[in-house]
Design a protein around this motif. Structure first.
Motif, PDB file in Angstrom:
ATOM      1  N   LEU A   1       0.802  -1.226   0.000  1.00 45.86           N
ATOM      2  CA  LEU A   1       0.000   0.000   0.000  1.00 45.86           C
ATOM      3  C   LEU A   1       0.833   1.274   0.000  1.00 45.86           C
ATOM      4  CD1 LEU A   1      -2.647  -1.210   2.569  1.00 45.86           C
ATOM      5  CD2 LEU A   1      -3.139  -0.557   0.201  1.00 45.86           C
ATOM      6  N   GLU A   2       2.147   1.130   0.038  1.00 45.87           N
ATOM      7  CA  GLU A   2       3.003   2.317   0.055  1.00 45.87           C
ATOM      8  C   GLU A   2       2.714   3.215  -1.144  1.00 45.87           C
ATOM      9  OE1 GLU A   2       7.767   3.471   0.444  1.00 45.87           O
ATOM     10  OE2 GLU A   2       7.106   1.377   0.419  1.00 45.87           O
ATOM     11  N   ASP A   3       2.551   4.499  -0.870  1.00 47.47           N
ATOM     12  CA  ASP A   3       2.238   5.523  -1.892  1.00 47.47           C
ATOM     13  C   ASP A   3       0.832   5.375  -2.464  1.00 47.47           C
ATOM     14  OD1 ASP A   3       4.807   6.605  -1.632  1.00 47.47           O
ATOM     15  OD2 ASP A   3       5.626   5.217  -3.122  1.00 47.47           O
ATOM     16  N   LYS A   4       0.040   4.486  -1.906  1.00 48.08           N
ATOM     17  CA  LYS A   4      -1.358   4.371  -2.335  1.00 48.08           C
ATOM     18  C   LYS A   4      -2.211   5.310  -1.487  1.00 48.08           C
ATOM     19  CE  LYS A   4      -0.902   0.853  -5.290  1.00 48.08           C
ATOM     20  NZ  LYS A   4       0.546   0.598  -5.191  1.00 48.08           N
ATOM     21  N   PRO A   5      -3.344   5.768  -1.995  1.00 44.15           N
ATOM     22  CA  PRO A   5      -4.212   6.669  -1.221  1.00 44.15           C
ATOM     23  C   PRO A   5      -4.660   6.030   0.085  1.00 44.15           C
ATOM     24  CG  PRO A   5      -4.902   6.559  -3.525  1.00 44.15           C
ATOM     25  CD  PRO A   5      -3.875   5.486  -3.347  1.00 44.15           C
ATOM     26  N   VAL A   6      -4.695   6.839   1.129  1.00 46.21           N
ATOM     27  CA  VAL A   6      -5.192   6.375   2.421  1.00 46.21           C
ATOM     28  C   VAL A   6      -6.707   6.583   2.442  1.00 46.21           C
ATOM     29  CG1 VAL A   6      -5.153   6.691   4.923  1.00 46.21           C
ATOM     30  CG2 VAL A   6      -3.035   6.897   3.592  1.00 46.21           C
ATOM     31  N   GLU A   7      -7.446   5.495   2.517  1.00 48.63           N
ATOM     32  CA  GLU A   7      -8.900   5.558   2.518  1.00 48.63           C
ATOM     33  C   GLU A   7      -9.429   5.070   3.859  1.00 48.63           C
ATOM     34  OE1 GLU A   7     -10.677   3.687  -0.922  1.00 48.63           O
ATOM     35  OE2 GLU A   7      -8.879   4.025  -2.140  1.00 48.63           O
ATOM     36  N   ASP A   8     -10.607   5.554   4.221  1.00 45.66           N
ATOM     37  CA  ASP A   8     -11.206   5.164   5.487  1.00 45.66           C
ATOM     38  C   ASP A   8     -12.465   4.354   5.230  1.00 45.66           C
ATOM     39  OD1 ASP A   8     -11.580   4.858   8.164  1.00 45.66           O
ATOM     40  OD2 ASP A   8     -11.547   7.007   8.633  1.00 45.66           O
ATOM     41  N   PHE A   9     -12.870   3.627   6.250  1.00 48.89           N
ATOM     42  CA  PHE A   9     -14.091   2.839   6.164  1.00 48.89           C
ATOM     43  C   PHE A   9     -15.320   3.722   6.413  1.00 48.89           C
ATOM     44  CE2 PHE A   9     -10.852  -0.218   7.747  1.00 48.89           C
ATOM     45  CZ  PHE A   9     -10.882  -1.119   6.692  1.00 48.89           C
ATOM     46  N   HIS A  10     -16.463   3.204   6.044  1.00 50.74           N
ATOM     47  CA  HIS A  10     -17.732   3.816   6.402  1.00 50.74           C
ATOM     48  C   HIS A  10     -18.192   3.138   7.693  1.00 50.74           C
ATOM     49  CE1 HIS A  10     -17.389   4.716   2.103  1.00 50.74           C
ATOM     50  NE2 HIS A  10     -18.217   5.719   2.318  1.00 50.74           N
ATOM     51  N   LEU A  11     -17.806   3.708   8.811  1.00 55.79           N
ATOM     52  CA  LEU A  11     -18.068   3.069  10.092  1.00 55.79           C
ATOM     53  C   LEU A  11     -19.474   3.374  10.598  1.00 55.79           C
ATOM     54  CD1 LEU A  11     -14.643   3.810  11.832  1.00 55.79           C
ATOM     55  CD2 LEU A  11     -15.317   1.752  10.566  1.00 55.79           C
ATOM     56  N   VAL A  12     -19.956   2.504  11.441  1.00 55.28           N
ATOM     57  CA  VAL A  12     -21.257   2.701  12.080  1.00 55.28           C
ATOM     58  C   VAL A  12     -21.034   2.814  13.587  1.00 55.28           C
ATOM     59  CG1 VAL A  12     -22.467   1.414  10.273  1.00 55.28           C
ATOM     60  CG2 VAL A  12     -21.678   0.215  12.317  1.00 55.28           C
TER      61      VAL A  12
END
Length: 783
Positions: free
Chosen positions: A677-688
């Motif tokens: 994942l290096e240099d890949k966009p940091v994405e977040d989850f859709h948390l509940v």
């Protein structure tokens, strides 16, 4: 009747008669093109020779087998594979010296005669009669090309090869007729080009380009005079004139070719003499064939690609058609393999598990939402040298794709149970008593109106990893701590069938192809799965509920003549396995496992991640399966033969009293995913929002991860699924596994020595259940 010579060969008189017959036949063919079915030569004698005019008029040139090149998703070469090492080139890309040398030694009158050279026949007749043997042949290059067509079409079938090379009058007649056709259709230059591309030059090299690379590590267009003469001389007898194994004989043959080139005026005598005095000048290169040559440890992925081509109907309706496509080669296969992810996976594996360790590891990365396999590696190298810890069994995949029988995933199966419950309406705040120890709830509803029942006379107990783990618990904390009793209560509440249905919708299946057993113990991961299956299942959570079938191939082109033709390839099929809310809820639960639970050592720092640990009872396998929004990966560690328990063991130079999913597979996953994942966009989850538990349950997260190695007792665990139709005396379910599958020495299904204590009546109505789990046992529970 003329007698044979003492050496066993034909006498000069017999040789004369033989070649005279050929010349008469050739004359007849040239004069009339067609002979009657029963002519003066008796060519159509029943059971021996086919009439000339009965031979099909058109000879279809075979598609020459060539190298297949396998590329990663960036277009860089992973490996080359072939049944015959050949690269077809145009005549303009073949050295003029080479063209002249092959004509001079094989058919010096090539440009002066037609398909059959009567003068050459008579010359050979005279030469052979003088020397009392077959010193010179009479076949033209065109006739030799036809013979090679027959051999190429025969492939590797020994019977067909024998038929293509048999020394009979019938074969000679067919060869002659087709030679006439080819002369008329192709012309001299194309015949020479085809001949130089099809003929065998020894050392696994077919065609002049492969031969040039093999002996001189250069292209055919760059061959000089003496190099060309050497290759031209090999053709008559590749084994006898092999320069690698017999330099003296090869040199003698090369000089014969040089002299012949001088005699026919292609070069001067001075040039011939100068070339004769030079060394062979070999600069050999080893054949680079097969997945064993794959870069970045991608040999197993390469083999998986091969399995896809050989098994997917998109590449041919029949097994034979697909095999022919693969063996003919000439394909350029662009795959889904991401070089960065593959390199990271293999580097992490190498850092944490040695190839000589008593146990092995396998890891796979999949892209959520596409099904693309980005990486696939293992600690045991790809190869056939067992002494060097090599294997060709792909520990990451199912048995029908070159893998073993799979490995019990332990508690990494629990999120599938959670997803089934949430999708069915259970809130993540659902609480159960979750005691440290309990008996399996009974009865439990199963599929098709059936019911699972435990033996009331000997109810089976299960425990959590630590005595401090006792409820009540809600789903959030029970998942973080991997509480066995919680999840057995959960599946008993919702029923077995919703879990089996959810597993199916997520592509989860046993690695040996059998059905998942209908028993509550499946909640603890009793069914043998492969790392690819588990990685792709978790990718469903990452893609917010969309399951996509795994794919390894993006495109395939096939070389046809001088052009490339695109072929259809398997496409990933995506379908909704669960609602977005369900997937987001599971992601919230599994994010807690990494942050506060058993999977903390797998955390990716500031990059959001989620996952689950798994360790089977008796510690024959340990897992970590996890994901980010853009990658999902699974890591398994264990003995492929299911014999070595991971207690008091050293792995990767690090000693362990007991192996847990969080402390061995977890760090492998962490390092693998960090690099991928290096240099890949940091994405977040859709948390509940899931409220924290408010009770005072056990609070020791421990190291474990509830799971099971339940079926290791073979027939002592053989009766779990009985009573699916009725009570304990009604017999077992028809879909239960008997656990008798067998496998290879690596990735196989050999049962370990029974060591754990499980009541013999735990699986009612099933006999001889479970090898290394067999799919039918319960779970003692390890995190």
């Amino acid at each position: 009747m003329p007698k044979k010579r003492p050496g066993g060969g034909l006498s000069p008189m017999q040789q004369a008669a033989k070649f005279l017959g050929v010349s008469v036949l050739a004359g007849a063919v040239m004069a009339g093109i067609a002979l009657p079915a029963a002519g003066a030569l008796g060519l159509a004698a029943k059971g021996s020779v086919q009439g000339f005019d009965e031979i099909p008029a058109n000879l279809k040139s075979p598609q020459l087998s060539q190298r297949t090149t396998i590329l990663d998703n960036q277009g860089k070469q992973i490996a080359t594979v072939y049944s015959r090492d050949r690269t077809v080139v145009d005549l303009k890309d073949i050295s003029p010296y080479m063209q002249k040398a092959i004509v001079a030694i094989e058919d010096s009158r090539f440009y002066k005669h037609g398909a059959v050279d009567l003068k050459g026949v008579l010359r050979a007749l005279n030469k052979n009669a003088q020397e009392g043997g077959v010193a010179q042949g009479a076949s033209t290059l065109t006739q030799q090309l036809v013979k090679n067509y027959f051999i190429e079409e025969a492939g590797d079938d020994p019977t067909k090869v024998a038929e293509a090379t048999q020394q009979t009058l019938g074969r000679k007649i067919r060869e002659l007729k087709y030679a006439i056709q080819i002369e008329d259709k192709l012309g001299k230059k194309k015949i020479l080009e085809n001949y130089l591309n099809i003929t065998f030059f020894g050392e696994q090299a077919y065609g002049v380009e492969a031969a040039s690379q093999r002996y001189f590590s250069k292209h055919a267009k760059d061959l000089n005079l003496q190099e060309s003469a050497l290759l031209a001389g090999i053709v008559q007898s590749p084994s006898r004139y092999d320069p690698v194994n017999d330099e003296a004989e090869a040199t003698k043959r090369r000089n014969t070719v040089l002299q012949r080139m001088a005699e026919v005026g292609d070069i001067s005598q001075k040039e011939a003499d100068q070339a004769k005095g030079k060394p062979l000048g070999l600069h050999t290169s080893r054949p680079k064939n097969g997945c064993i040559t794959a870069v970045k440890g991608a040999g197993f992925f390469c083999d998986y690609v091969r399995q896809v081509v050989l098994t997917d109907p998109v590449f041919g309706k029949t097994k034979e058609a697909r095999a022919k496509l693969w063996n003919r080669g000439g394909l350029t296969i662009r795959t889904t393999l991401d070089p960065q992810a593959q390199q990271s996976a293999q580097a992490s594996i190498k850092d944490h598990v040695y190839k000589s360790d008593a146990v092995a590891t396998a890891a796979t990365i999949v892209e959520p939402g596409t099904g693309k396999i980005l990486a696939m590696g293992q600690s045991r190298p790809y190869g056939v040298n067992v002494k060097n810890d090599e294997t060709t069994i792909n520990l990451s995949v199912n048995g029908d794709m070159g893998g073993g029988a799979g490995y019990q995933p332990g508690s990494t199966f629990k999120p599938i149970v959670a997803a089934a419950a949430i999708e069915g309406g259970k809130p993540p705040t659902q609480e159960y008593s979750s005691p440290y120890e309990m008996t399996y709830p009974s009865p439990v509803s199963a599929c098709d109106g059936k019911t699972w029942r435990d033996d009331p006379n000997k109810p089976t107990k299960l425990t959590n990893e630590n005595e401090s783990e006792h409820g009540p618990y809600a789903m959030k904390e029970a998942t973080a701590k991997s509480v066995n009793t919680y999840y057995v209560q959960l599946i008993s509440d919702i029923g077995i069938c919703p879990v089996i249905d959810m597993a199916k919708q997520m592509g989860v299946q046993r690695a040996d192809g059998r059905k998942i057993t209908q028993a509550p113990s499946i909640a603890l991961g009793t069914q043998e799965m492969s790392p690819l299956t588990m990685a792709n299942a978790y990718a469903t959570f990452a893609s917010r509920g969309m399951y996509c079938t795994p794919i390894a191939i993006e495109s395939v082109t096939k070389k046809v003549g001088s052009e490339r033709k695109s072929l259809p390839v398997p496409k990933s099929t995506c379908s909704r396995a669960m609602s977005e809310k369900t997937a987001d809820t599971v992601s919230t639960l599994l994010k807690g496992v990494v942050e506060d639970g058993t999977g903390q050592e797998a955390g990716l720092g500031s990059r959001p991640s989620a996952g689950k640990t798994g360790t089977t009872d008796e510690r024959f396998a340990a897992w970590f399966v996890g994901y980010t929004p853009n990658m999902a990966g699974a890591v398994w560690v264990g003995d492929p033969q299911h014999k070595r328990k991971m207690t008091n063991i050293t792995i990767g130079g690090v000693p362990h009293d007991k192996v847990y999913g969080g402390e061995v597979p977890g760090p492998i996953w962490r390092d693998m995913m960090s690099g991928a994942l290096e240099d890949k966009p940091v994405e977040d989850f859709h948390l509940v929002d899931i409220p924290d538990d408010t009770h005072e349950g056990g609070d020791d997260p421990g190291k474990g991860d509830g799971g099971t190695e339940d079926g290791n007792n073979g027939d002592t665990t053989g009766r779990l699924i009985g009573g699916l139709i009725g009570g304990p005396t009604d017999g077992g379910a028809t879909d239960g596994s008997t656990g008798d599958a067998t496998g290879g020495t690596l990735g196989g299904t050999f049962p370990p020595t029974p060591t754990i204590s499980i009541p013999g009546n735990f699986i009612q109505g099933q006999v001889n259940g479970g090898n290394h789990g067999g799919g039918n046992g319960h779970g003692g529970g390890r995190r």
